[in-house]
Design a protein around this motif. Structure first.
Motif, PDB file in Angstrom:
ATOM      1  N   ALA A  23       0.659  -1.212   0.293  1.00 22.42           N
ATOM      2  CA  ALA A  23      -0.121   0.123   0.020  1.00 22.42           C
ATOM      3  C   ALA A  23       0.725   1.002  -0.189  1.00 22.42           C
ATOM      4  O   ALA A  23       0.487   1.921  -0.570  1.00 22.42           O
ATOM      5  CB  ALA A  23      -0.669  -0.302   1.190  1.00 22.42           C
ATOM      6  N   GLN A  24       1.999   1.482   0.761  1.00 21.78           N
ATOM      7  CA  GLN A  24       2.992   2.497   0.904  1.00 21.78           C
ATOM      8  C   GLN A  24       3.401   2.698  -0.636  1.00 21.78           C
ATOM      9  O   GLN A  24       3.832   4.154  -1.358  1.00 21.78           O
ATOM     10  CB  GLN A  24       3.873   1.963   1.234  1.00 21.78           C
ATOM     11  N   TRP A  25       3.323   2.158  -1.549  1.00 23.96           N
ATOM     12  CA  TRP A  25       3.716   2.348  -2.653  1.00 23.96           C
ATOM     13  C   TRP A  25       2.593   2.522  -3.674  1.00 23.96           C
ATOM     14  O   TRP A  25       3.417   2.928  -5.034  1.00 23.96           O
ATOM     15  CB  TRP A  25       4.653   1.465  -3.679  1.00 23.96           C
ATOM     16  N   ALA A  26       1.801   2.637  -3.217  1.00 20.92           N
ATOM     17  CA  ALA A  26       0.493   2.699  -4.477  1.00 20.92           C
ATOM     18  C   ALA A  26      -0.904   3.057  -3.532  1.00 20.92           C
ATOM     19  O   ALA A  26      -2.048   2.257  -3.501  1.00 20.92           O
ATOM     20  CB  ALA A  26       0.294   1.493  -4.990  1.00 20.92           C
ATOM     21  N   LYS A  33      -7.125  -4.860  -6.798  1.00 28.38           N
ATOM     22  CA  LYS A  33      -5.794  -4.866  -7.653  1.00 28.38           C
ATOM     23  C   LYS A  33      -4.462  -4.551  -7.451  1.00 28.38           C
ATOM     24  O   LYS A  33      -3.694  -5.249  -7.879  1.00 28.38           O
ATOM     25  CB  LYS A  33      -6.223  -3.558  -8.492  1.00 28.38           C
ATOM     26  N   ARG A  34      -4.050  -4.085  -6.127  1.00 27.44           N
ATOM     27  CA  ARG A  34      -3.063  -4.562  -5.661  1.00 27.44           C
ATOM     28  C   ARG A  34      -2.624  -5.848  -6.396  1.00 27.44           C
ATOM     29  O   ARG A  34      -1.237  -6.051  -5.404  1.00 27.44           O
ATOM     30  CB  ARG A  34      -2.702  -3.623  -4.183  1.00 27.44           C
ATOM     31  N   ARG A  35      -3.640  -6.798  -4.945  1.00 30.03           N
ATOM     32  CA  ARG A  35      -2.864  -7.696  -5.386  1.00 30.03           C
ATOM     33  C   ARG A  35      -2.316  -9.066  -6.380  1.00 30.03           C
ATOM     34  O   ARG A  35      -1.894  -9.638  -6.718  1.00 30.03           O
ATOM     35  CB  ARG A  35      -4.806  -9.095  -4.010  1.00 30.03           C
ATOM     36  N   TYR A  36      -3.274  -8.257  -7.401  1.00 26.32           N
ATOM     37  CA  TYR A  36      -3.008  -9.330  -8.793  1.00 26.32           C
ATOM     38  C   TYR A  36      -1.478  -8.554  -9.832  1.00 26.32           C
ATOM     39  O   TYR A  36      -1.091  -8.870 -10.939  1.00 26.32           O
ATOM     40  CB  TYR A  36      -3.693  -9.211  -9.854  1.00 26.32           C
ATOM     41  N   SER A  37      -0.917  -7.525  -9.088  1.00 30.49           N
ATOM     42  CA  SER A  37      -0.026  -6.664  -9.047  1.00 30.49           C
ATOM     43  C   SER A  37       1.524  -7.711  -9.684  1.00 30.49           C
ATOM     44  O   SER A  37       1.181  -8.460  -8.095  1.00 30.49           O
ATOM     45  CB  SER A  37       0.755  -5.382  -7.937  1.00 30.49           C
ATOM     46  N   MET A  77      11.203  -8.705   2.611  1.00 31.48           N
ATOM     47  CA  MET A  77      10.438  -7.580   2.295  1.00 31.48           C
ATOM     48  C   MET A  77      11.410  -6.489   1.543  1.00 31.48           C
ATOM     49  O   MET A  77      11.324  -5.709   0.871  1.00 31.48           O
ATOM     50  CB  MET A  77       9.402  -7.215   2.968  1.00 31.48           C
ATOM     51  N   SER A  78      12.485  -6.392   2.287  1.00 31.14           N
ATOM     52  CA  SER A  78      13.466  -5.698   2.342  1.00 31.14           C
ATOM     53  C   SER A  78      14.171  -5.967   1.094  1.00 31.14           C
ATOM     54  O   SER A  78      14.848  -4.682   0.156  1.00 31.14           O
ATOM     55  CB  SER A  78      14.216  -5.880   3.513  1.00 31.14           C
ATOM     56  N   VAL A  79      14.789  -6.848   0.576  1.00 32.24           N
ATOM     57  CA  VAL A  79      15.188  -7.168  -0.275  1.00 32.24           C
ATOM     58  C   VAL A  79      14.615  -6.966  -1.369  1.00 32.24           C
ATOM     59  O   VAL A  79      14.876  -5.943  -2.393  1.00 32.24           O
ATOM     60  CB  VAL A  79      15.590  -8.702  -0.757  1.00 32.24           C
ATOM     61  N   LEU A  80      12.784  -7.078  -1.763  1.00 31.78           N
ATOM     62  CA  LEU A  80      12.530  -6.898  -2.848  1.00 31.78           C
ATOM     63  C   LEU A  80      11.952  -5.321  -2.682  1.00 31.78           C
ATOM     64  O   LEU A  80      11.660  -5.118  -4.196  1.00 31.78           O
ATOM     65  CB  LEU A  80      10.738  -7.734  -2.375  1.00 31.78           C
ATOM     66  N   SER A  81      11.765  -4.828  -1.551  1.00 31.94           N
ATOM     67  CA  SER A  81      11.980  -3.386  -1.896  1.00 31.94           C
ATOM     68  C   SER A  81      12.835  -2.630  -2.456  1.00 31.94           C
ATOM     69  O   SER A  81      13.260  -1.894  -3.775  1.00 31.94           O
ATOM     70  CB  SER A  81      12.044  -2.517   0.030  1.00 31.94           C
ATOM     71  N   PRO A  99       3.310   1.914 -10.352  1.00 30.03           N
ATOM     72  CA  PRO A  99       4.263   1.963  -8.581  1.00 30.03           C
ATOM     73  C   PRO A  99       4.351   0.280  -8.640  1.00 30.03           C
ATOM     74  O   PRO A  99       5.224  -0.171  -7.341  1.00 30.03           O
ATOM     75  CB  PRO A  99       3.693   2.305  -7.901  1.00 30.03           C
ATOM     76  N   LEU A 100       3.499  -0.639  -8.640  1.00 33.28           N
ATOM     77  CA  LEU A 100       3.593  -2.232  -8.783  1.00 33.28           C
ATOM     78  C   LEU A 100       4.286  -3.145  -9.469  1.00 33.28           C
ATOM     79  O   LEU A 100       4.245  -4.258  -9.332  1.00 33.28           O
ATOM     80  CB  LEU A 100       2.123  -2.689  -7.750  1.00 33.28           C
TER      81      LEU A 100
END
Length: 311
Positions: A23-26, A33-37, A77-81, A99-100
């Motif tokens: 959510a912080q990025w979008a 819709k975020r869940r399909y990104s 999560m930090s790795v993927l960020s 953004p995602l």
């Protein structure tokens, strides 16, 4: 943090962290819709593996604890960020329309190169991300696959752009090999030598007119220049077929490396499991031919092979 607000299961902690991270990025994108990104799917995969690891080591639900589930999941999560930024090299001053977006297999990399529409990838940052991933105490198969794909694409697009879309100024900087022409080079040599002959002939004529060069020698000097030009032109012309063949072989070798990379990358276009051993062997054959893969590629494939050998 209020204890009443803290999730009381690993799954609940995971869901809370995943939703907050995405959510912080979008923030303006609907949760459904975020869940399909790409980013959500990747975060979901890495945190699922993190929960499995947390259960295995008996992690704590207390967020202040050194062995907290929070810390375990945030590592992944930090790795993927970091990866999210690494696949956006040079785009920081632009509005992010996706953004995602993270990374997915490219179906036509050679066409992308042809139309000069290639992804912006930060090589050093991506290699650092892979290193961070390999230092995690857990892995996720979808992330394995994404990173292998990305590392191969990194060299494919990087090398392809270098040889097919080079930055050079015609006439001022060296012409890239694929833009060179042996015939044009031959004409340049002939034209250059002819220009030198004309300049020297005019200079001698001027000196003769100024009585600084014997007029009787003028014809002989020009004849000598003509002989020198003719001999040089013949010598350059005799070399032309060899130069054409050498340039052709050089171009074939350069394009051959691109073909090798693309052939390896194409094998990643599958909806089923892929053998890491097979990709490693294909990549090594390409390396033997001269392809310089990103350093972490073989380290990642070796790590996968030490597990189940598939991704």
């Amino acid at each position: 943090m209020d204890d009443a607000e803290e999730p009381r299961t690993f799954a609940a902690v995971r869901r809370k962290l995943v939703d907050a991270e995405v959510a912080q990025w979008a923030p303006d994108v609907e949760p459904s819709k975020r869940r399909y990104s790409e980013y959500h799917r990747a975060i979901d995969a890495i945190t699922e593996a993190g929960v499995d690891y947390a259960e295995e080591v008996g992690a704590s639900l207390e967020w202040r604890d050194d062995r907290s589930i929070y810390g375990i999941l945030e590592q992944g999560m930090s790795v993927l960020s970091d990866l999210r930024f690494a696949v956006r090299a040079g785009e920081y001053d632009k509005k992010d329309e996706e953004p995602l977006r993270l990374w997915s297999h490219r179906s036509q990399p050679l066409y992308d190169l042809k139309i000069k529409k290639t992804p912006s990838l930060a090589r050093q940052d991506i290699e650092a991300v892979v290193g961070s991933y390999l230092r995690l105490p857990y892995r996720a198969q979808p992330i394995d696959r994404m990173l292998v794909d990305l590392l191969i694409a990194l060299e494919l697009y990087g090398y392809g752009n270098e040889i097919l879309n080079p930055d050079y100024i015609k006439g001022l900087t060296p012409t890239p090999p694929l833009k060179q022409s042996a015939v044009l080079g031959w004409l340049t040599e002939i034209g250059g030598s002819l220009a030198v002959w004309v300049v020297i002939a005019l200079l001698l004529w001027g000196l003769s007119a100024a009585h600084l060069f014997p007029t009787d020698w003028l014809l002989g000097a020009n004849a000598l220049l003509a002989v020198i030009f003719f001999v040089y032109a013949v010598w350059v012309s005799v070399q032309l077929p060899g130069a054409m063949l050498a340039l052709r072989k050089r171009k074939q070798a350069i394009l051959g490396l691109l073909t090798q990379m693309n052939s390896v990358y194409v094998e990643l276009n599958s909806d089923g499991p892929i053998s890491a051993r097979h990709i490693e062997e294909r990549a090594k054959r390409a390396a033997d031919a001269g392809v310089v893969w990103p350093g972490p590629l073989f380290a990642l494939l070796d790590d996968i092979n030490r597990r189940d050998g598939r991704f």
